[in-house]
Design an enzyme around this catalytic site. Structure first.
Site, PDB file in Angstrom:
ATOM      1  N   GLU A  64     -11.581   4.466  -4.706  1.00 44.27           N
ATOM      2  CA  GLU A  64     -11.778   3.010  -4.759  1.00 44.27           C
ATOM      3  C   GLU A  64     -12.205   2.577  -6.160  1.00 44.27           C
ATOM      4  O   GLU A  64     -13.024   3.219  -6.798  1.00 44.27           O
ATOM      5  CB  GLU A  64     -12.833   2.573  -3.742  1.00 44.27           C
ATOM      6  CG  GLU A  64     -12.441   2.824  -2.302  1.00 44.27           C
ATOM      7  CD  GLU A  64     -11.239   2.024  -1.830  1.00 44.27           C
ATOM      8  OE1 GLU A  64     -10.919   0.977  -2.434  1.00 44.27           O
ATOM      9  OE2 GLU A  64     -10.606   2.452  -0.851  1.00 44.27           O
ATOM     10  N   ARG A  92       0.867  -1.188   0.000  1.00 49.10           N
ATOM     11  CA  ARG A  92       0.000   0.000   0.000  1.00 49.10           C
ATOM     12  C   ARG A  92       0.896   1.227   0.000  1.00 49.10           C
ATOM     13  O   ARG A  92       1.836   1.311   0.798  1.00 49.10           O
ATOM     14  CB  ARG A  92      -0.884  -0.038   1.260  1.00 49.10           C
ATOM     15  CG  ARG A  92      -1.756   1.178   1.489  1.00 49.10           C
ATOM     16  CD  ARG A  92      -2.911   1.182   0.480  1.00 49.10           C
ATOM     17  NE  ARG A  92      -4.041   1.966   0.884  1.00 49.10           N
ATOM     18  CZ  ARG A  92      -4.080   3.302   0.911  1.00 49.10           C
ATOM     19  NH1 ARG A  92      -3.028   3.999   0.606  1.00 49.10           N
ATOM     20  NH2 ARG A  92      -5.179   3.918   1.258  1.00 49.10           N
ATOM     21  N   ARG A  94      -1.009  -5.290   4.726  1.00 48.24           N
ATOM     22  CA  ARG A  94      -0.301  -4.824   3.525  1.00 48.24           C
ATOM     23  C   ARG A  94       0.953  -4.083   3.975  1.00 48.24           C
ATOM     24  O   ARG A  94       0.928  -3.328   4.947  1.00 48.24           O
ATOM     25  CB  ARG A  94      -1.177  -3.873   2.711  1.00 48.24           C
ATOM     26  CG  ARG A  94      -2.438  -4.509   2.177  1.00 48.24           C
ATOM     27  CD  ARG A  94      -3.323  -3.507   1.476  1.00 48.24           C
ATOM     28  NE  ARG A  94      -3.792  -2.493   2.409  1.00 48.24           N
ATOM     29  CZ  ARG A  94      -4.740  -1.595   2.149  1.00 48.24           C
ATOM     30  NH1 ARG A  94      -5.331  -1.599   0.964  1.00 48.24           N
ATOM     31  NH2 ARG A  94      -5.107  -0.709   3.044  1.00 48.24           N
TER      32      ARG A  94
END
Length: 192
Positions: free
Chosen positions: A88, A80, A132
């Site tokens: 999104e 990330r 992540r």
């Protein structure tokens, strides 16, 4: 005592609204044009103390761009981008947000231009709550985190613990996109 003659060796800043606008636009153009040459080189090793040393700096091959701010590496690690939030485009049970597809495509093109190879630089927090890796992603000596903000395809996140210097750089890149009306800033307000 000497009297001043009215001439100063210091440059005078513009005082009219038009002069100020011209000054700001010219300054932004200079920063935009020189920005890549002024950016620091990507790191070679993982920074000392970085808890993500198990992943290492790279180079890493990207298997897939998940969305504008998330990558899946060939070794199946998810990465990330630190300090940015792209609209999104693949969130389950959610519609694709405006500019989500454009943000994902921007990241795909950047990664593809580098032959799918990236370098990673880590900061204070090794991973987020979704497991992540949190990283600054370097593509051909340019930081993707900063470039997606400059393109107006993400917003800067400054509430998390990472480099204060980079928070300022990210906010400057976002401000540049806002001033130019790029991406999410092409509307009167972001749709998020």
């Amino acid at each position: 005592m000497r009297r001043r003659t009215g001439h100063s060796s210091r440059p005078q800043l513009p005082r009219s609204p038009r002069g100020i606008i011209v000054f700001v636009v010219l300054t932004a153009l200079v920063v935009w044009r020189l920005g890549p040459s002024l950016a620091p080189n990507p790191p070679d090793p993982t920074p000392p103390g970085a808890a993500s040393a198990d992943l290492g700096a790279g180079p890493h091959r990207v298997e897939r761009v998940v969305d504008g701010d998330t990558l899946l590496l060939e070794n199946k690690a998810r990465v990330r981008l630190i300090g940015v939030d792209a609209p999104e485009s693949v969130k389950p049970n959610s519609p694709v947000e405006p500019f989500g597809a454009e943000a994902a495509e921007f990241t795909r093109q950047w990664i593809a231009a580098a032959g799918g190879q990236v370098m990673l630089e880590f900061d204070r927090e090794p991973k987020d709550r979704y497991d992540r890796y949190l990283a600054y992603v370097w593509v051909d000596r340019r930081m993707l985190n900063e470039e997606i903000l400059r393109a107006g395809l993400a917003t800067a996140l400054t509430q998390y613990p990472y480099s204060e210097d980079l928070k300022h750089r990210f906010l400057a890149a976002q401000s540049e996109a806002q001033a130019a009306g790029r991406g999410i800033w092409s509307r009167t307000a972001p749709t998020r």
